[in-house]
Design a protein around this motif. Structure first.
Motif, mmCIF file in Angstrom:
data_model
loop_
_atom_site.group_PDB
_atom_site.id
_atom_site.type_symbol
_atom_site.label_atom_id
_atom_site.label_comp_id
_atom_site.label_asym_id
_atom_site.label_seq_id
_atom_site.Cartn_x
_atom_site.Cartn_y
_atom_site.Cartn_z
ATOM 1 N N ASN A 199 -4.550 1.338 2.200
ATOM 2 C CA ASN A 199 -3.819 1.510 0.841
ATOM 3 C C ASN A 199 -2.147 2.398 1.203
ATOM 4 O O ASN A 199 -2.230 3.339 1.532
ATOM 5 N N TYR A 201 0.119 3.548 -0.240
ATOM 6 C CA TYR A 201 0.404 4.108 -1.513
ATOM 7 C C TYR A 201 0.230 5.995 -1.624
ATOM 8 O O TYR A 201 0.081 6.469 -2.343
ATOM 9 N N ARG A 202 -0.863 5.746 -0.192
ATOM 10 C CA ARG A 202 -2.138 6.877 -1.159
ATOM 11 C C ARG A 202 -2.729 7.478 0.647
ATOM 12 O O ARG A 202 -0.824 7.669 1.220
ATOM 13 N N GLN A 205 -0.093 6.023 3.341
ATOM 14 C CA GLN A 205 2.286 6.147 4.156
ATOM 15 C C GLN A 205 2.318 7.441 4.923
ATOM 16 O O GLN A 205 3.039 8.227 5.420
#
Length: 312
Positions: A199, A201-202, A205
């Protein structure tokens, strides 16, 4: 559409056959088939491709199923609560958390409540794991008492009580060349096969921002849970870069947790439905989550909820 149709649909999706769904629901096969047919007529599209007794879900069925299952969880909670009210039972605790927190911090917090005595521990606890997005959905729809999720979690309709922060770590096999090092630097990770989250976005990143292109980070495997990443590292497939809850809370024989020389913070939040009073067992559980995090996570720091945007 009604509950009868939705339960039939969910059962067929889960079990893969109308006959099996009928047995599970205590209904006849024709009754389940009719419920599915009525639902398809109402929706205006097919949910299953039929080949004799076997059915294959359509692409639209998979899209619908996720929403139906979330809704059924909420309806089952309402049904259970109605029965509890009839029996004059105390409201149970419904706790949902991401897999890393549901398998480590949440049980440790419940253990602390149990240690405080019979009156401190709820009569019944519903604990389930879900993705961060699903945790937010459950809290927004008020089907749970408390949610534990990784950040960001800036949605309206949530009360964020506090933010937990702890540094991410690497997990390697005990016989890995990096296992003897005190801390793993960017240089040490250069050229290593990395296993981390998918993921972007969590956590993923923050891993990429911290290590950057200069370290030539080679993400060989990405996955949706830290446990998967650690088990892949155990199989000799690389170095797992993961959040600390799974690494410290679920130690695995033959694996070594290593600190990172570069700081990659893991942030998680404790959330409840907006405006809903927090008292009794839920309030004690929030305090217990903090105690459990301090005990489990090396380098744990409690942050004020107001720092959410600044931290991210």
């Amino acid at each position: 559409m009604d509950l009868n149709q939705l339960e039939a649909f969910a059962a067929v999706m889960t079990l893969g056959s109308v006959t099996g769904a009928g047995r599970s629901l205590g209904r006849s096969q024709p009754a389940v088939s009719k419920a599915i047919g009525d639902l398809e007529s109402e929706l205006g599209y097919a949910l299953f491709d039929r080949n004799g007794p076997r059915v294959t879900p359509t692409a639209k069925a998979f899209l619908l199923y996720e929403e139906v299952e979330r809704s059924l969880v909420g309806l089952r909670s309402i049904r259970e609560r109605a029965l509890e009210i009839a029996r004059e039972e105390v409201h149970p605790v419904h706790l949902v958390a991401t897999p890393a927190l549901a398998s480590t911090i949440a049980p440790a917090a419940l253990q602390l409540l149990a240690a405080d005595g019979q009156h401190a521990f709820p009569e019944h606890v519903h604990l389930r794991s879900a993705s961060a997005e699903q945790v937010v959905h459950a809290v927004l729809h008020r089907t749970v008492s408390l949610g534990l999720t990784s950040l960001p979690v800036a949605h309206r309709g949530l009360d964020l009580h506090w933010i937990g922060e702890a540094p991410c770590v690497a997990v390697v096999r005990a016989d890995h060349p990096l296992a003897s090092k005190d801390k793993l630097t960017r240089a040490a990770l250069r050229g290593q096969r990395v296993i981390t989250m998918s993921n972007r976005y969590r956590l993923r990143q923050r891993v990429e921002l911290a290590l950057g292109e200069d370290s030539q980070l080679d993400v060989a495997i990405d996955t949706n849970t830290s446990f998967n990443a650690i088990m892949a590292a155990r199989a000799g497939l690389g170095v797992a870069l993961v959040e600390p809850a799974t690494a410290y809370g679920m130690p695995i024989e033959g694996m070594v947790v290593k600190r990172l020389a570069v700081e990659i913070p893991f942030y998680f939040g404790v959330v409840t439905p907006y405006g809903k009073p927090v008292e009794g067992v839920t309030e004690r559980l929030i305090d217990a989550v903090e105690q459990a995090a301090r005990t489990t996570l090396q380098g744990f720091v409690k942050r004020d909820a107001s720092l959410h945007d600044e931290l991210l």
